[in-house]
Design a protein around this motif. Sequence first.
Motif, PDB file in Angstrom:
ATOM      1  N   GLY A  26       0.856  -1.174  -0.053  1.00 49.99           N
ATOM      2  CA  GLY A  26      -0.032  -0.033   0.217  1.00 49.99           C
ATOM      3  C   GLY A  26       0.873   1.195   0.008  1.00 49.99           C
ATOM      4  O   GLY A  26       1.977   1.080   0.217  1.00 49.99           O
ATOM      5  N   THR A  27       0.258   2.236  -0.420  1.00 50.49           N
ATOM      6  CA  THR A  27       0.981   3.508  -0.420  1.00 50.49           C
ATOM      7  C   THR A  27       0.199   4.319   0.416  1.00 50.49           C
ATOM      8  O   THR A  27      -0.952   4.317   0.701  1.00 50.49           O
ATOM      9  CB  THR A  27       1.077   4.181  -1.754  1.00 50.49           C
ATOM     10  N   ALA A  28       1.138   5.126   1.322  1.00 49.13           N
ATOM     11  CA  ALA A  28       0.584   6.248   2.217  1.00 49.13           C
ATOM     12  C   ALA A  28       0.145   7.391   1.207  1.00 49.13           C
ATOM     13  O   ALA A  28       0.612   8.069   1.046  1.00 49.13           O
ATOM     14  CB  ALA A  28       1.630   6.629   3.220  1.00 49.13           C
ATOM     15  N   ASP A  29      -1.229   7.202   1.362  1.00 45.28           N
ATOM     16  CA  ASP A  29      -2.170   8.319   0.471  1.00 45.28           C
ATOM     17  C   ASP A  29      -2.996   8.894   1.432  1.00 45.28           C
ATOM     18  O   ASP A  29      -4.091   8.178   1.537  1.00 45.28           O
ATOM     19  CB  ASP A  29      -2.338   7.740  -0.900  1.00 45.28           C
ATOM     20  N   ASN A  30      -2.923   9.953   1.935  1.00 45.29           N
ATOM     21  CA  ASN A  30      -3.872  10.633   2.706  1.00 45.29           C
ATOM     22  C   ASN A  30      -4.817  11.682   1.845  1.00 45.29           C
ATOM     23  O   ASN A  30      -5.360  12.462   2.246  1.00 45.29           O
ATOM     24  CB  ASN A  30      -3.314  11.244   3.884  1.00 45.29           C
ATOM     25  N   THR A  92      -8.373  -0.003  -2.796  1.00 45.44           N
ATOM     26  CA  THR A  92      -8.159   0.892  -1.473  1.00 45.44           C
ATOM     27  C   THR A  92      -6.574   0.921  -0.769  1.00 45.44           C
ATOM     28  O   THR A  92      -6.148   1.763  -0.214  1.00 45.44           O
ATOM     29  CB  THR A  92      -8.995   0.116  -0.327  1.00 45.44           C
ATOM     30  N   ALA A  93      -5.802  -0.286  -1.145  1.00 45.17           N
ATOM     31  CA  ALA A  93      -4.610  -0.620  -0.573  1.00 45.17           C
ATOM     32  C   ALA A  93      -3.749   0.314  -1.411  1.00 45.17           C
ATOM     33  O   ALA A  93      -2.723   0.807  -0.844  1.00 45.17           O
ATOM     34  CB  ALA A  93      -4.370  -1.878  -0.783  1.00 45.17           C
TER      35      ALA A  93
END
Lengths: 439, 319
Positions: A26-30, A92-93
């Motif tokens: 997953g990537t940290a995507d906020n 989502t991930a």
Amino acid sequence: MRRTRAVAVTAVTVSMLAAATACGGGTADNGSGSNTAPKELTYWASNQGPDIAADQATLGPELKKFEEQTGIKVKLEVVPWADLLNRILAATASGQGPDVLNIGNTWSSSLQATGALLPWDAKNFDAIGGRSRFVDSAIGSAGAAGKDPAAVPLYSMSYALYYNKKMFQEAGIEKPPATWDEMVTIGQKLSKDGKWALGAEGSNLSNNIHQAFVFSQQHGANFFDAGGKPTFDTPENVDAVKQYVDLMAKDKIIAPGNAEYDKNQSLSDFASGKTAMVLWQSAASSFKSHGMKEGDWGVAPVPVPAGGAPGAGKNTNSMVAGINMAVFKNTDNLDGSLKFVKFMTGDEEQKLLNKTYGSIPPVKAAQTDPAFANADLTVLRNTLSTSAAPLPQVPEESQFETAVGTAVKELFADAAAGRPVTTDSVKAKLTKAQQQMQK
Amino acid sequence: MKGRVRRTTARVRRTGRVRRAALPYLLLLPALLLELLIHLVPMAMGIAMSFRQLTQFFIRDWSRAPWTGFDNYELAVDINKPVGEALLGSFFTTCLFTLLSVGLCWFLGTAAAVFMQETFRGRGVLRALFLIPYALPGYAAVITWAFMFQRDNGLVNHVLHDQLGIGGAEHTFWLLGDNSFWALLTVSVWKGWPFAFLIVMAALQNIPKDLYEAAALDGAGIWQQIRRITLPSVGAVNQVLILVLFLWTFNDFTTPFVMFGKSAPPAADLISIHIYQSSFVTWNFGTGSAMSVLLLLFLLVVTAGYLIFTTRGRRKADG
């Protein structure tokens, strides 16, 4: 020689290692809701019609209409049901998903827990005309209680009892069973000469859950307690699941072969006159695609316990089924996404789409259209408004479907093979399912 | 003068040799880098995930998932609890399944390859026919089998019960209960043996004909020829063949998934699908990753052990 072999061993093991452990990162995507691409949207639609091409033909002109109204081009992808949840999880991930998507309403809470979906607070609801436009039970299946819904209802469905009028006539049966006792009596009259009374999809986990849920409600039970803890193996739930599987094991009104069905084979059996009844949601278009004509089948409410009539509580006879529309929180076209949801849940689109799919509009204003007042849809509509309950809206709903659905599948396998299905064996399976729920 | 020339040519030859020796590695470099990127990175992530409590709450950003140390591993190996018990059961099922499948694939492939050494009319056609299962796309082939194994409308029961009268009038379930193991094995062998056939057949081409002629002159029968000439000659190929078949079968996902969907009957619950269910279907990605790492360690030990054992054995035989 030795060294090349060592290299080969390393290469083989490394690629094996990779194959075994590579399960997506997953990537940290906020990122949440910007408007950097206001003229474009991606939409994942669930497969509602007989096939994907039919959905594209239905939705294509509507999306064109939307583009003409707003100047926003919608890129459509129709995703087959079996792939949809995995696709959503992957999106989502990775953070690389569509802007707007369809979700099965039973997944609402599980997907809500990921935090990837846009919460429908008052402000977002206002953008699409307000929360009060929607039927309450449909909103109830759009996320956990006490939280802003994670999605907006799009198509509503409920279970009903579909019966073959001709087979009933030939057996001298005047009306469809209203209680389970009647179901068994009538069923045993119909189950003979290679024909069977009731169809089931014993290997279809979701369908198993839907049926088990209704029986559980009718036994006054729940699969989760108020605190969200699983209560799969309470005596009431054991009785409920046993009653369902007993329709094959003890009452012998479901063909043993149905234990391995999971691709809607029971619908083609129904259409070809092999079985006289099925418990299904919005099945009309499927029957027609199998060559039945309107009027060949009748629709009645799903039976309830003896002496009762469909209603809330113990006489609940359907889950609130349906498709919801969600927006990914990190969309780069938030305004456009809201506009698109508003369009799809607008009165006119609701009438048109639900008519095509044989479902019920979750939008109150659209429901009053005379098209939804025919005999079939009246039963579905009444069920939705008076005697349907949403599946448990807990984050673990998706695990629950697999665990309990598998337990029921294994019990059907036992019944089909002639192995006894007892209170103890049902309890053992449900206990095992409950222990698989890791908290 | 003469000496200098010789030295120069030697130097040129040496640098040429060095350059030629380095070239293969240079050519491999891009592949190696890509391998690192697409294999090692996800693998490292998989291992990192196995130490975290990675549920639906954290999949959007798994780096936020709380550390749990070895909890996932404890859960996976605690055979007194349902998760560990099920994993162990699935592991044993997979071992038995792999043993039978690889054994049968190898045996059928070798037998067919030996048989095909003789020239006879229609050999080419037969060869092509044998390779069909290998050439078909896996998904299409397996789904056809799934239909054939259906109880009420499937071809298998129609032939067995209706036409041959085996097992009485009552049809058998092949996709449910204990029989599902045998149904799965049938498909797996059907899919796997043409590969063994192809490889062994290629290896057999390399055995000089005169070896057989000499053996025949010395009075060796057909069995002796197979045992003393054929099998030792294809030893090196068999080593790789069996390893590859083992890895493919042990990790096979397509066959059980297409046949049984996301939850296989207990008798046919192979480890790949078990792990898939434990991670993707029940959304416990941490536990699934831990199970994957365990599986990987197992395969690593088995593969290394196998290679060491077979290599030593063969070297002894060669010497």
